[in-house]
Design a protein around this motif. Structure first.
Motif, short mmCIF file in Angstrom:
data_model
loop_
_atom_site.label_atom_id
_atom_site.label_comp_id
_atom_site.label_asym_id
_atom_site.label_seq_id
_atom_site.Cartn_x
_atom_site.Cartn_y
_atom_site.Cartn_z
N ILE A 102 0.82 -1.21 0.00
CA ILE A 102 0.00 0.00 0.00
C ILE A 102 0.85 1.27 0.00
CG2 ILE A 102 -1.59 1.38 1.39
CD1 ILE A 102 -3.05 -0.85 0.06
N GLY A 103 1.80 1.34 0.94
CA GLY A 103 2.61 2.56 1.06
C GLY A 103 3.44 2.86 -0.18
N PRO A 104 4.31 1.95 -0.61
CA PRO A 104 5.16 2.24 -1.76
C PRO A 104 4.40 2.51 -3.05
CG PRO A 104 6.07 0.43 -0.51
CD PRO A 104 4.72 0.69 0.07
N TYR A 105 3.38 1.70 -3.35
CA TYR A 105 2.67 1.90 -4.60
C TYR A 105 1.81 3.16 -4.56
CZ TYR A 105 4.30 -2.47 -6.56
OH TYR A 105 5.10 -3.46 -7.07
N SER A 106 1.25 3.47 -3.39
CA SER A 106 0.50 4.72 -3.27
C SER A 106 1.42 5.92 -3.45
CB SER A 106 -0.19 4.80 -1.91
OG SER A 106 -1.17 3.80 -1.76
N GLY A 107 2.57 5.85 -2.80
CA GLY A 107 3.53 6.95 -2.90
C GLY A 107 4.01 7.18 -4.32
N HIS A 114 1.56 13.56 -9.86
CA HIS A 114 1.48 14.94 -9.40
C HIS A 114 2.82 15.65 -9.19
CE1 HIS A 114 -2.74 14.04 -8.73
NE2 HIS A 114 -2.41 13.04 -7.91
N MET A 115 3.92 14.90 -9.09
CA MET A 115 5.17 15.53 -8.71
C MET A 115 6.28 15.39 -9.75
SD MET A 115 4.13 16.46 -5.71
CE MET A 115 5.30 16.74 -4.40
N ALA A 116 6.24 14.35 -10.54
CA ALA A 116 7.34 14.09 -11.48
C ALA A 116 7.45 15.20 -12.53
CB ALA A 116 7.12 12.75 -12.18
N PRO A 117 8.66 15.55 -12.94
CA PRO A 117 8.83 16.62 -13.94
C PRO A 117 8.30 16.24 -15.31
CG PRO A 117 10.94 15.56 -13.42
CD PRO A 117 9.95 15.05 -12.43
N PRO A 168 -8.17 10.02 -2.95
CA PRO A 168 -8.45 10.94 -4.06
C PRO A 168 -7.18 11.38 -4.79
CG PRO A 168 -9.79 11.53 -2.18
CD PRO A 168 -8.82 10.47 -1.70
N LYS A 169 -6.08 11.51 -4.08
CA LYS A 169 -4.82 11.90 -4.71
C LYS A 169 -4.06 10.69 -5.24
CE LYS A 169 -1.18 15.33 -4.14
NZ LYS A 169 -0.60 16.36 -3.23
N VAL A 170 -4.19 9.55 -4.57
CA VAL A 170 -3.48 8.34 -5.00
C VAL A 170 -4.05 7.80 -6.29
CG1 VAL A 170 -2.97 5.94 -4.40
CG2 VAL A 170 -2.77 7.72 -2.66
N ALA A 217 12.66 23.62 -2.16
CA ALA A 217 11.92 22.43 -1.74
C ALA A 217 12.21 21.24 -2.64
CB ALA A 217 10.42 22.73 -1.73
N SER A 218 12.26 21.46 -3.93
CA SER A 218 12.55 20.38 -4.87
C SER A 218 13.92 19.78 -4.61
CB SER A 218 12.47 20.89 -6.32
OG SER A 218 11.15 21.29 -6.63
N LYS A 219 14.87 20.63 -4.28
CA LYS A 219 16.23 20.14 -4.00
C LYS A 219 16.23 19.22 -2.79
CE LYS A 219 19.09 22.93 -2.04
NZ LYS A 219 20.01 24.08 -1.77
N HIS A 220 15.44 19.56 -1.76
CA HIS A 220 15.40 18.75 -0.55
C HIS A 220 14.56 17.49 -0.72
CE1 HIS A 220 17.58 21.75 1.60
NE2 HIS A 220 16.61 22.64 1.60
N MET A 221 13.46 17.61 -1.46
CA MET A 221 12.52 16.50 -1.59
C MET A 221 12.94 15.50 -2.67
SD MET A 221 8.98 18.66 -1.29
CE MET A 221 7.91 17.23 -1.50
N PHE A 222 13.55 16.00 -3.72
CA PHE A 222 13.91 15.16 -4.85
C PHE A 222 15.38 15.36 -5.23
CE2 PHE A 222 9.51 16.85 -5.62
CZ PHE A 222 8.84 15.75 -5.12
#
Length: 231
Positions: A102-107, A114-117, A168-170, A217-222
């Motif tokens: 659940i966790g990895p596939y949802s993430g 929503h986040m990938a460039p 809803p977001k997953v 934020a992008s630098k820290h998160m990705f």
């Protein structure tokens, strides 16, 4: 006093719910990932994986949300199954199903939608499909039981709540309602006072997390994206 290092993501929030359900006293310490708190030397000393959540309980440091819930349940004897092989087998199986499925596939579903460039059709299809499959398994399980482990509300249900509230977001709007049994469980947990306190942790802690995904934020998160500049 127990220290709880958190943000408002699915994994920290299920720990917040657990702490509130158990009535444990704790100090909530925000880890603002968009400001890079997870990469500070002081945080890396307690969590080498640079993720939230983490708890520090006296001399015991526990990171990974499912490990934290299991630790707290075994320590307090609350929200855990009977101490027999069958009950423990169910507990471990479903707890790890959420941790590894659940966790990895949802993430990843959230990330690629929503986040990938780049909007990669293959990646989106793969992770949305797998997320749908995993949540259907939960729904089928809950068609046979009031809670994930039978008639007793446990830490496994808290784990489900942490992620399923993000459906809803997953996957998309209306996806939780389509899974009637999972929706039933979520409605019940959402109505519990402990979940309301968990969701309001920032209010009680007087903290506002950074919400912008700017260059910092992008630098820290990705941080992996930095390598793309050299490819």
């Amino acid at each position: 006093m127990l220290k709880f290092y958190y943000n408002t993501g699915p994994n920290p929030m299920k720990v917040a719910l657990c702490l509130e359900e158990m009535g444990l006293q704790y100090e909530a310490v925000p880890v603002d990932t968009r400001k890079g708190d997870q990469h500070t030397s002081s945080y890396l000393e307690i969590n080498p994986n640079a993720k939230a959540p983490t708890i520090v309980d006296d001399d015991n440091i526990v990171f990974d949300s499912n490990a934290i819930l299991l630790y707290l349940a075994e320590k307090t004897g609350k929200f855990i199954t009977d101490n027999n092989p069958k009950s423990k087998a169910d507990l471990y199986s479903w707890l790890m199903f959420i941790a590894t499925g659940i966790g990895p596939y949802s993430g990843q579903s959230v990330h690629f939608q929503h986040m990938a460039p780049e909007k990669l059709k293959y990646a989106i299809n793969r992770y949305v499909y797998e997320a749908e499959r995993h949540y259907d398994i939960l729904d089928k399980r809950l068609a046979q039981n009031k809670y994930m482990l039978g008639d007793t509300y446990t830490i496994v249900d808290m784990c489900v709540w942490g992620w399923a509230r993000m459906l809803p977001k997953v996957i998309g709007e209306g996806e939780l309602e389509k899974r009637a049994n999972l929706h039933r469980l979520m409605t019940e947990i959402n109505d519990r006072p402990a979940s309301q306190r968990a969701l309001n942790i920032n209010v009680s802690n007087n903290h506002n997390f950074k919400v912008e995904i700017d260059e910092e934020a992008s630098k820290h998160m990705f941080p992996q994206n930095e390598r793309l500049k050299n490819i």
